[in-house]
Design a protein around this motif. Structure first.
Motif, PDB file in Angstrom:
ATOM      1  N   GLU A   6       3.825  12.827   4.690  1.00 19.20           N
ATOM      2  CA  GLU A   6       3.641  14.226   4.302  1.00 19.20           C
ATOM      3  C   GLU A   6       4.811  15.081   4.765  1.00 19.20           C
ATOM      4  OE1 GLU A   6      -0.127  15.631   5.711  1.00 19.20           O
ATOM      5  OE2 GLU A   6      -1.125  13.809   5.096  1.00 19.20           O
ATOM      6  N   SER A  45      -5.051   7.239   8.123  1.00 19.56           N
ATOM      7  CA  SER A  45      -4.460   7.658   9.389  1.00 19.56           C
ATOM      8  C   SER A  45      -4.880   6.687  10.487  1.00 19.56           C
ATOM      9  CB  SER A  45      -4.962   9.057   9.730  1.00 19.56           C
ATOM     10  OG  SER A  45      -6.365   9.006   9.966  1.00 19.56           O
ATOM     11  N   ARG A  47      -6.510   7.467  13.015  1.00 18.87           N
ATOM     12  CA  ARG A  47      -7.922   7.769  13.313  1.00 18.87           C
ATOM     13  C   ARG A  47      -8.847   6.952  12.419  1.00 18.87           C
ATOM     14  NH1 ARG A  47     -10.073  13.069  14.955  1.00 18.87           N
ATOM     15  NH2 ARG A  47     -12.107  12.446  15.676  1.00 18.87           N
ATOM     16  N   THR A  48      -8.535   6.875  11.125  1.00 14.08           N
ATOM     17  CA  THR A  48      -9.339   6.083  10.197  1.00 14.08           C
ATOM     18  C   THR A  48      -9.314   4.616  10.600  1.00 14.08           C
ATOM     19  OG1 THR A  48      -8.860   7.635   8.419  1.00 14.08           O
ATOM     20  CG2 THR A  48      -9.644   5.448   7.774  1.00 14.08           C
ATOM     21  N   CYS A  57      -9.825   7.036  18.856  1.00 13.22           N
ATOM     22  CA  CYS A  57      -8.387   7.219  18.645  1.00 13.22           C
ATOM     23  C   CYS A  57      -7.814   8.060  19.779  1.00 13.22           C
ATOM     24  CB  CYS A  57      -8.164   7.925  17.303  1.00 13.22           C
ATOM     25  SG  CYS A  57      -6.430   8.107  16.845  1.00 13.22           S
ATOM     26  N   GLU A  62      -4.221  11.272  15.896  1.00 13.21           N
ATOM     27  CA  GLU A  62      -5.142  11.114  14.776  1.00 13.21           C
ATOM     28  C   GLU A  62      -4.444  11.036  13.418  1.00 13.21           C
ATOM     29  OE1 GLU A  62      -5.380  13.510  17.117  1.00 13.21           O
ATOM     30  OE2 GLU A  62      -7.319  13.217  18.115  1.00 13.21           O
ATOM     31  N   ARG A  63      -3.348  11.755  13.245  1.00 12.15           N
ATOM     32  CA  ARG A  63      -2.664  11.795  11.942  1.00 12.15           C
ATOM     33  C   ARG A  63      -1.550  10.761  11.821  1.00 12.15           C
ATOM     34  NH1 ARG A  63      -0.338  16.663  10.106  1.00 12.15           N
ATOM     35  NH2 ARG A  63      -0.701  15.818   8.062  1.00 12.15           N
ATOM     36  N   TRP A  64      -1.269  10.019  12.898  1.00  8.77           N
ATOM     37  CA  TRP A  64      -0.250   8.990  12.827  1.00  8.77           C
ATOM     38  C   TRP A  64      -0.668   7.926  11.830  1.00  8.77           C
ATOM     39  CZ3 TRP A  64       0.894   7.747  18.669  1.00  8.77           C
ATOM     40  CH2 TRP A  64       1.394   8.901  19.288  1.00  8.77           C
ATOM     41  N   GLU A  65       0.310   7.232  11.299  1.00  9.56           N
ATOM     42  CA  GLU A  65       0.052   6.181  10.313  1.00  9.56           C
ATOM     43  C   GLU A  65       0.345   4.808  10.905  1.00  9.56           C
ATOM     44  OE1 GLU A  65      -1.246   6.857   7.390  1.00  9.56           O
ATOM     45  OE2 GLU A  65      -1.117   9.021   7.672  1.00  9.56           O
ATOM     46  N   ASP A  78       4.503   8.566  13.918  1.00  7.16           N
ATOM     47  CA  ASP A  78       4.169   9.986  13.943  1.00  7.16           C
ATOM     48  C   ASP A  78       4.975  10.620  12.814  1.00  7.16           C
ATOM     49  OD1 ASP A  78       4.057  12.727  14.303  1.00  7.16           O
ATOM     50  OD2 ASP A  78       4.420  12.654  16.459  1.00  7.16           O
ATOM     51  N   GLU A  80       5.335  13.542  11.796  1.00  7.76           N
ATOM     52  CA  GLU A  80       5.955  14.841  12.069  1.00  7.76           C
ATOM     53  C   GLU A  80       7.286  14.689  12.788  1.00  7.76           C
ATOM     54  OE1 GLU A  80       3.688  18.078  13.037  1.00  7.76           O
ATOM     55  OE2 GLU A  80       2.052  17.485  11.736  1.00  7.76           O
TER      56      GLU A  80
END
Length: 168
Positions: A6, A45, A47-48, A57, A62-65, A78, A80
């Motif tokens: 993203e 992610s 988290r998923t 997590c 949480e948003r890391w892939e 990460d 970002e």
């Protein structure tokens, strides 16, 4: 690779378009130990990924892939910052593994080249094997010192084992 970040972070964009190499010690597969044929899905992610296994997590990740596995660690990006982290079995916190994905790829390529030279050395010549391991480590840290910044990192442990002849 189907992961689409993203962010417009240049190293992330570049590596996502090129893909990540598979190696003896790193794979975009989920389970290196059992040679799982199923490739990772790059959309969910971290988290998923953790929720699927019923594990909490790490906060802030949480948003890391998830981008692969390295020995006994999950490797996550990460999106970002572009930094790469290892989430090792039994470790409560993620550990910074690489400054960015391009340095992960560089380290894997160095390891690939060095492994061939390592295998060609005499099993009984500890000095020659040690020299190969030392050169690989130097080549990796020239680009990014992060993999060996901590003596307990996945890379530090792997190279310690290589130096002891455990992977030859």
């Amino acid at each position: 690779m189907t992961y689409r970040p993203e962010t417009g972070h240049p190293p992330v964009r570049h590596q996502v378009s090129v893909g990540l190499p598979a190696h003896t010690f790193f794979s975009p597969r989920e389970d290196l130990e059992h040679g799982a044929p199923r490739r990772l899905d790059y959309g969910p992610s971290l988290r998923t990924y953790f929720d699927r296994d019923g594990v909490e997590c790490p906060p802030g990740a949480e948003r890391w892939e998830v981008i692969g596995g390295f020995l006994f660690a999950i490797v996550a990006l990460d999106p970002e910052s572009g930094s790469v982290y290892a989430l090792s079995e039994g470790e409560p916190e993620p550990r910074l593994m690489h400054a960015d994905v391009s340095s992960l790829v560089h380290a894997l390529m160095v390891l690939e080249r060095g492994q061939a030279e390592y295998r060609d050395t005499n099993r009984d010549d500890d000095a020659a094997r040690g020299a190969v391991v030392s050169l690989m480590r130097q080549d990796i840290t020239t680009v990014d010192p992060t993999p060996f910044a901590d003596d307990e990192s996945e890379w530090s442990r792997l190279f310690e084992e290589l130096g002891l002849g455990m992977w030859g």
